[in-house]
Write a protein that holds these residues in place. Structure first.
Motif, mmCIF file in Angstrom:
data_model
loop_
_atom_site.group_PDB
_atom_site.id
_atom_site.type_symbol
_atom_site.label_atom_id
_atom_site.label_comp_id
_atom_site.label_asym_id
_atom_site.label_seq_id
_atom_site.Cartn_x
_atom_site.Cartn_y
_atom_site.Cartn_z
ATOM 1 N N CYS A 1 -48.939 -34.567 0.472
ATOM 2 C CA CYS A 1 -48.207 -35.068 -0.701
ATOM 3 C C CYS A 1 -46.741 -34.663 -0.628
ATOM 4 N N GLY B 1 -44.939 -36.837 1.691
ATOM 5 C CA GLY B 1 -44.755 -38.153 1.085
ATOM 6 C C GLY B 1 -43.606 -38.150 0.094
ATOM 7 N N ILE B 2 -43.553 -37.104 -0.726
ATOM 8 C CA ILE B 2 -42.478 -37.002 -1.724
ATOM 9 C C ILE B 2 -41.133 -36.963 -1.025
ATOM 10 N N CYS C 1 -50.711 -36.552 -7.318
ATOM 11 C CA CYS C 1 -51.794 -36.053 -6.451
ATOM 12 C C CYS C 1 -51.573 -34.591 -6.118
ATOM 13 N N LEU C 2 -50.306 -34.239 -5.912
ATOM 14 C CA LEU C 2 -49.973 -32.844 -5.614
ATOM 15 C C LEU C 2 -50.441 -31.944 -6.740
ATOM 16 N N TYR D 1 -47.290 -39.409 -5.321
ATOM 17 C CA TYR D 1 -47.544 -38.187 -4.562
ATOM 18 C C TYR D 1 -47.418 -36.945 -5.448
ATOM 19 N N GLU D 2 -46.517 -37.004 -6.404
ATOM 20 C CA GLU D 2 -46.361 -35.842 -7.289
ATOM 21 C C GLU D 2 -47.622 -35.629 -8.114
ATOM 22 N N GLN E 1 -54.007 -31.465 1.683
ATOM 23 C CA GLN E 1 -53.641 -32.581 0.802
ATOM 24 C C GLN E 1 -52.271 -32.321 0.193
ATOM 25 N N ILE E 2 -52.051 -31.072 -0.202
ATOM 26 C CA ILE E 2 -50.774 -30.712 -0.810
ATOM 27 C C ILE E 2 -49.642 -30.935 0.194
#
Lengths: 404, 444
Positions: free
Chosen positions: B427, B430-431, A380-381, A377-378, B423-424
């Protein structure tokens, strides 16, 4: 003298280091009987240096001490690695060997570093020997003999790598085990040249690598647990439940991998669609191309994510499914035999030990998985933030509205 | 005011200036509309500067339809509030009325016919399309109704911020006169025009000298429609799959919970990790709801592409009519020449019959010539008219197309940015979840 429902054996009891018997199970029973006897009579014939029946190397007293000995990384005195797979072609077959490197300070080893090459068969043999010699103890499973569903080529790179990792884990489990690691067979496995190993294998009753026989032997040896029926039942129940849970986790994880792969298939079409669109546009061409690139990069990360799950979490879960199956089997076939305190303790201590190791393994596997997910996720972020950044600087550069 | 209406207002201000500048160019349009009885609310200002418009609610109604059968339909509450009142602190009750989707359709059809040279904002879809399996395709589904409410509000705001459309009388009465509005629309007689135009549009015709710019625009409209359709399809399928990925993690929650029951030391860690897996699985619902909003933004431009193509088609029609008129005039002139000089160059049935049955008398010829002269005069007038129409159309259309292009570039860029922001956010969630899970796992 031990009696009861002992299997009729063809060889007279006595010297445990007799010649190869025809009925092995009887021999093993005998061995145990003799062992018990010998243990209590403090007979040291066990340590007669026979290299074929590599059972207890140390005296019972020190063995009990070993059981109380806590695994501590700082006091680890043997390090084993499995790597460098190589393919060998002969007239008859093609097979893979792996390099097994050992570094140790143990006195029973002739030197401190060894390097040998071993094939899967050799690992199977070792496991069989260890289980024969220590039927009460819990040995870690080996990767399956043949390919698992989903893979086609036995010599497919991924398969070889997965197997290598599993073999590495297996050997390390042996090395970390207080009893197994002192086995003569283990030492030979780590140190002998290929020729030596072959002849050693031939000499011992080492073909007992089939799970079935081992289990029978193990079952016959699980005695005296009647002395502690409650604990036994508890262990049985636990193993049954644990087996269910770990199987479920294995299935769930495989399902996740499947779903991720299907998601990936769809996502792979997104990027190209944005790219196609950018071709019809003027002002929008740049942001659209940018988005296409971002989606593509996320695709790559997702692909890696899927691979990680398959390569790291699933094999570990799978190994514990196999473990649980083995444990269940020994529980199923309980033969009532009056068991001496020692055997009970042996089983119980190894059981406690096994649980600890299991907890460590699964904990680190899940922690690892969680870390990988965070990392996914990092990444993709970062991809999307770079897009935002590019749009901001673009907009501010063009004198458009600032959207921070 | 919502962010959207603020943006639209800003744009309205920009285009007000444009409107003034192109006032001369549009002068003829204004005159034409006045001729047709369309009275402007206010010259030179966009409606949105004065009024806040919103579609506040949706309600189910039952009633008898045209064939006297009971039907259930949804009505939407339109509210109008003067802009100044809000800032002055007074809070008057807004003017409001209820409209159903079919009335919106009627309004749009009217606008399409009355302003064929404008890219008329589209309505939200009639039926749910590009749905992924969790979304309902049912028109009565509350989620669908809610998204439609937003789409209808968007439509009104778009019209209200358009320099030309916002001043339309029928539009204004749509917002203000609940009863009798339908009759008013029909009284304009737009349907007659619609029918004839529609017939012409459906007929295949070929323009001899197609305007390159419009041909390109039409081609662009085709491409835009095709690529956005593809994007929506792919996105819907990906959303479906992503839903599956997240939801399967819920099984981890269940199994961890069950497993924790048989463990002593690992129990707590497993149990709490399980909760985080449940949270992870649940988080996908919000994620996909936001993505649906993005899809709606794309859909709006999918339908806008259609509106753009419609303008190009109508231009083609105008040009075709001009060419037909010109062609007709040329042939009439030729006939006159032949008649005057006595030479037959063109084939005509009259010519053949006269040959067969003898020449005409001088009187007959004179009469014919005179008729031709009148026809030619009329024809020349018609060509002039049509030519002017065509020029006017081209000018107005092109102004609006430029306006549309700018709006599209701006809106779609913002949509892409909001997609990135989504999307950010996904994410980040998710993190957080996986870091929490990791902590729980380490306590195992």
């Amino acid at each position: 003298m031990m009696s009861g429902s002992v299997v009729d054996n063809t060889v007279s009891s006595g010297n445990s280091s007799a010649a190869i018997p025809t009925d092995i199970s009887g021999q093993i029973l005998d061995l145990d009987e003799d062992d018990d006897l010998e243990v209590f009579s403090k007979d040291t014939t066990l340590t007669d240096g026979s290299s074929f029946n590599a059972s207890m190397q140390t005296s019972p007293a020190s063995m009990i001490n070993q059981y109380k000995f806590e695994e501590d990384a700082d006091t680890k005195d043997i390090f084993v690695t499995v790597d460098n797979p190589e393919s060998h072609v002969t007239a008859i077959e093609t097979y893979i060997t792996y390099r097994v490197m050992t570094k140790t300070t143990r006195s029973e080893f002739d030197s401190s570093e060894f390097e040998v090459r071993r094939r899967y068969q050799d690992f199977l043999w070792l496991k069989g020997r260890l289980e024969e010699a220590h039927p009460t103890l819990i040995a870690h499973p080996l990767p399956e003999k043949f390919v698992v569903k989903g893979m086609v080529e036995r010599f497919n790179e991924d398969f070889i790598e997965t197997r290598r990792r599993a073999l590495h884990r297996f050997l390390n489990k042996i090395a970390e085990h207080p009893i197994f690691s002192s086995s003569e067979d283990f030492k030979i496995f780590l140190t002998a040249a290929s020729g030596e190993l072959t002849s050693h294998k031939k000499q011992g009753p080492g073909f007992l690598s089939r799970m079935g026989d081992t289990v029978k032997a193990v079952a016959a040896a699980v005695r005296g647990v009647r002395n502690r029926p409650q604990e036994f039942t508890e262990m049985q129940e636990y193993v049954e439940a644990f087996s269910q849970k770990i199987s479920s986790l294995d299935k769930v994880t495989q399902r996740i991998v499947r779903e991720q792969k299907e998601y990936l298939e769809e996502l792979k079409e997104c990027g190209p669609t944005y790219a196609l669109w950018s071709q019809s546009e003027e002002e929008l061409a740049e942001p659209l191309k940018n988005v296409a690139g971002c989606v593509d990069r996320c695709c790559k990360e997702t692909e890696e994510q899927v691979k990680n799950l398959s390569d790291h979490l699933i094999p570990v879960l799978h190994e514990y499914v196999l473990c649980a199956d083995t444990l269940k089997m020994r529980n199923d076939l309980d033969k009532a035999e009056d068991r001496l305190e020692w055997a009970n303790n042996a089983l119980k201590s190894d059981w406690t030990r096994w649980q600890k190791v299991m907890r460590t393994d699964l904990r680190s596997a899940f922690v690892d998985t969680a870390e990988r997910n965070v990392s996914y996720y990092e990444k993709c972020l970062a991809v999307w933030e770079s897009f935002l950044h590019s749009q901001r600087t673009d907009a501010e550069g063009n004198g458009k509205v600032d959207f921070s | 005011a919502t962010l959207q209406s603020t943006i639209l207002k800003e744009r309205a201000e920009i285009f007000d200036t444009d409107f003034q500048m192109s006032a001369d160019a549009n002068h003829q349009n204004i005159q034409e509309r006045e001729r047709e009885g369309g009275r402007m609310v206010e010259k030179g200002t966009s409606l949105l500067k004065k009024m806040e418009i919103s579609v506040a609610e949706a309600e189910k109604r039952t009633g008898k339809n045209a064939v006297n059968m009971q039907e259930t339909y949804t009505v939407y509450l339109i509210e109008m509030r003067p802009v100044d009142a809000a800032s002055e602190g007074t809070n008057p009750v807004p003017d409001s009325l209820w409209r159903r989707y079919s009335e919106f359709e009627l309004l749009r059809n009217y606008l399409l016919v009355t302003y064929p040279f404008l890219v008329v904002p589209p309505l939200p879809e009639k039926r749910a399309e590009f749905v992924w399996h969790k979304l309902s395709a049912d028109n009565m589904d509350p989620d669908f109704v809610e998204r439609r409410r937003v789409g209808l509000e968007n439509f009104l705001l778009r019209v209200a911020s358009h320099p030309d459309l916002s001043t339309d009388k029928i539009f204004y009465s749509f917002l203000t006169e609940e009863n009798g509005w339908k009759e008013t629309v029909f009284e304009t007689g737009f349907q007659a025009k619609a029918d004839s135009r529609l017939k012409a549009l459906n007929a295949t015709f070929r323009v001899k000298n197609p305007d390159k710019r419009f041909a390109e625009m039409k081609h662009y409209g085709d491409e835009l429609q095709s690529v956005i359709s593809q994007l929506l399809r792919v996105r819907a399928r990906a959303a479906d799959r992503l839903y599956g990925v997240y939801k399967v993690h819920g099984n981890y929650g269940r199994v961890f919970s069950e497993w924790s029951a048989i463990e002593k030391e690992m129990g707590d860690g497993l149990q709490s990790a399980g909760h985080h897996m449940d949270a992870y699985a649940a988080s996908v619902d919000d994620i996909l709801e936001e993505e649906e909003h993005y899809a709606d933004q794309m859909k709006e431009y999918l339908f806008y592409a259609d509106a753009l193509r419609a303008v190009c088609r109508k231009h083609e029609l105008t040009q075709y009519e001009l060419e037909m008129a010109a062609q007709d005039l040329t042939s009439k002139k030729q006939q006159r020449e032949e008649l005057a000089t006595g030479t037959i160059r063109t084939f005509s049935l009259k010519g053949v019959t006269s040959k067969l049955f003898g020449q005409e008398t001088p009187e007959q010829r004179e009469a014919k010539l005179k008729m031709l002269e009148t026809q030619i005069e009329e024809g020349e007038e018609l060509v002039k008219e049509r030519n002017a129409e065509c020029e006017e159309f081209v000018k107005s259309a092109w102004v609006d197309i430029e306006r549309f292009k700018e709006q599209k570039d701006h809106d779609l860029r913002e949509a892409l940015i909001s997609y990135a922001i989504m999307q950010i956010s996904m994410c980040k969630k998710g993190i957080q979840v996986w870091n929490n899970a990791k902590e729980c796992f380490s306590k195992m």
